[in-house]
Design a protein around this motif. Structure first.
Motif, PDB file in Angstrom:
ATOM      1  N   VAL A  33      11.481 -10.258   8.732  1.00 31.72           N
ATOM      2  CA  VAL A  33      11.884  -9.000   8.113  1.00 31.72           C
ATOM      3  C   VAL A  33      13.167  -9.188   7.316  1.00 31.72           C
ATOM      4  N   LEU A  34      14.174  -9.794   7.948  1.00 36.36           N
ATOM      5  CA  LEU A  34      15.453  -9.968   7.272  1.00 36.36           C
ATOM      6  C   LEU A  34      15.323 -10.916   6.090  1.00 36.36           C
ATOM      7  N   ARG A  35      14.534 -11.974   6.253  1.00 37.39           N
ATOM      8  CA  ARG A  35      14.403 -12.967   5.183  1.00 37.39           C
ATOM      9  C   ARG A  35      13.678 -12.390   3.984  1.00 37.39           C
ATOM     10  N   ILE A  41      21.581  -8.605   9.831  1.00 37.93           N
ATOM     11  CA  ILE A  41      21.373  -7.926  11.111  1.00 37.93           C
ATOM     12  C   ILE A  41      21.921  -6.506  11.080  1.00 37.93           C
ATOM     13  N   GLN A  42      22.803  -6.211  10.144  1.00 35.32           N
ATOM     14  CA  GLN A  42      23.301  -4.841  10.008  1.00 35.32           C
ATOM     15  C   GLN A  42      22.150  -3.864   9.817  1.00 35.32           C
ATOM     16  N   THR A  43      21.054  -4.338   9.214  1.00 37.39           N
ATOM     17  CA  THR A  43      19.867  -3.489   9.037  1.00 37.39           C
ATOM     18  C   THR A  43      19.339  -3.015  10.385  1.00 37.39           C
ATOM     19  N   TYR A  44      19.257  -3.915  11.360  1.00 36.73           N
ATOM     20  CA  TYR A  44      18.793  -3.538  12.692  1.00 36.73           C
ATOM     21  C   TYR A  44      19.814  -2.640  13.388  1.00 36.73           C
ATOM     22  N   MET A 182      10.135  -5.635  15.165  1.00 36.94           N
ATOM     23  CA  MET A 182       8.835  -4.975  15.323  1.00 36.94           C
ATOM     24  C   MET A 182       8.921  -3.485  15.015  1.00 36.94           C
ATOM     25  N   CYS A 183      10.142  -2.961  14.957  1.00 38.84           N
ATOM     26  CA  CYS A 183      10.338  -1.530  14.716  1.00 38.84           C
ATOM     27  C   CYS A 183      10.665  -1.222  13.259  1.00 38.84           C
ATOM     28  N   TYR A 184      10.924  -2.251  12.457  1.00 38.04           N
ATOM     29  CA  TYR A 184      11.419  -2.020  11.104  1.00 38.04           C
ATOM     30  C   TYR A 184      10.430  -1.224  10.267  1.00 38.04           C
ATOM     31  N   TRP A 185       9.195  -1.707  10.156  1.00 39.20           N
ATOM     32  CA  TRP A 185       8.224  -1.013   9.297  1.00 39.20           C
ATOM     33  C   TRP A 185       7.809   0.338   9.867  1.00 39.20           C
ATOM     34  N   PRO A 186       7.589   0.479  11.187  1.00 34.85           N
ATOM     35  CA  PRO A 186       7.330   1.830  11.706  1.00 34.85           C
ATOM     36  C   PRO A 186       8.433   2.824  11.377  1.00 34.85           C
TER      37      PRO A 186
END
Length: 379
Positions: A33-35, A41-44, A182-186
């Motif tokens: 996801v990050l790549r 990681i700030q995104t998470y 695993m939660c990014y796209w949801p």
């Protein structure tokens, strides 16, 4: 038997592999996801402000903190066990456990140990989690601090200075696996669904007012009627020409359309619950008591895995304490356990043994179940 030297050295290394491209550099985090998104990681970390994600994280951490914990002597000298117990008691264990569990969210979580002296002993004064994005791994999978002066190679860190809880770290991926990936796209789809749902409610949530004028009406008359309808919707009162009419217009398909957005949002919430807690139950109003209760729990396998991750790092810290102060030797072991489950299992075992003819002393009942003197009749 072949050359014994080959048994003692590592053969498949990054330096010798055909696809090694980062010689002398800090390895990039392979998180997909990050790549692919070009993010850090700030995104998470930002995702944690989502109410559902934040709630799942709190439940997951609370599940571990609710377990009983303590030291197993493991043949360590009594003075060593007592010293280690005193040192751990002085640490902010609730914060330490919570910070260590961030490793399951981001994949890895460096935690710096600040030592102090207590009498003649070295003791951990504090253990502080540092931002994971400040660190990386080199070609030998060693943790490095990416300083302002050297962000390419980073600074190799000293021994006994950083704890490093990681989830499912491998040789190919020393950064570990981040559950929040695993939660990014949801979460992205949930936000999109909420955005369009709000637009839908704003546009179609109320009743449409339709004004009717004769075919011979002029453009000015139409504009005046539109202004009157606008005041009618906003203020509840308005005027129209005496040869016009106003009627509400309802759409039978609006509820079905709104349900599509709700189903999308709820599906995304379910995906987040599965990823973080191992359950897909909800606590919504239309769920029954059993499913609502299940939605507030964390799968035992996930809880136990998280507890093992934290215990491993605490036992590494204990090993450092013993090595620094007593030059090695047996060290006590830090453990988590579910006391309620243990009591149920022990009670079932004791009942079975009693049925088979075993008779236990009052000393056993006091030791096993915590009875006090006078609670049991002698004889």
């Amino acid at each position: 038997m072949g050359n014994s030297d080959s048994l003692l050295r590592e053969i498949a290394t990054r330096e010798r592999s055909p696809d090694f491209r980062f010689a002398g550099m800090v390895l990039p985090n392979p998180d997909q996801v990050l790549r692919l998104q070009g993010k850090s990681i700030q995104t998470y970390r930002d995702m944690r402000i989502d109410g559902h994600v934040g709630g799942c994280i709190r439940r997951r951490k609370s599940a571990v903190k609710a377990l009983e914990s303590g030291l197993d002597d493991r043949q360590a000298p009594a003075r060593v066990v007592q010293s280690v117990r005193d040192m751990l008691r002085d640490l902010p264990m609730d914060r330490l456990i919570g910070n260590a569990l961030d490793a399951v969210l981001y994949g890895y979580q460096p935690m710096e140990v600040t030592w102090k002296t207590v009498g003649r002993l070295w003791a951990p004064g504090d253990v502080v989690a540092k931002p994971p994005e400040w660190f990386g791994f080199d070609s030998e999978n060693r943790l490095r601090f990416k300083t302002r002066e050297d962000q390419v190679q980073g600074e190799l860190l000293p021994d006994r200075k950083f704890l490093l809880p990681r989830q499912d770290a491998t040789y190919d991926n020393p950064y570990g696996f981040a559950d929040l990936s695993m939660c990014y796209w949801p979460i992205v789809f949930k936000k999109g669904g909420m955005k369009f749902w709000l637009r839908f409610v704003e546009k179609f949530g109320g009743t449409f007012m339709i004004g009717k004028l004769p075919r011979t009406a002029t453009k000015q008359e139409h504009d005046e009627l539109l202004d009157s309808l606008d005041r009618l919707i906003q203020d509840g009162v308005g005027t129209i020409p005496d040869d016009g009419s106003v009627a509400p217009l309802e759409s039978d398909s609006k509820k079905a359309s709104a349900d599509l957005y709700e189903r999308l949002v709820m599906f995304c919430r379910s995906e987040v619950s599965i990823a973080l807690t191992g359950t897909n139950q909800t606590t919504e109003a239309d769920s029954n008591l059993a499913s609502a209760t299940a939605g507030l729990t964390v799968a035992e396998s996930i809880r136990d895995g998280d507890a093992s991750l934290v215990a491993a790092e605490l036992n590494k810290l204990i090993r450092w304490i013993v090595d620094l102060n007593w030059g090695g030797g047996p060290a006590p072991l830090f453990k988590f356990w579910d006391q309620e489950a243990r009591d149920v299992l022990q009670a079932a075992r004791d009942s079975s043994n009693h049925s088979a003819g075993a008779r236990f002393t009052n000393a056993y009942w006091r030791r096993a179940y915590g009875y006090q003197a006078g609670d049991l009749h002698d004889g």
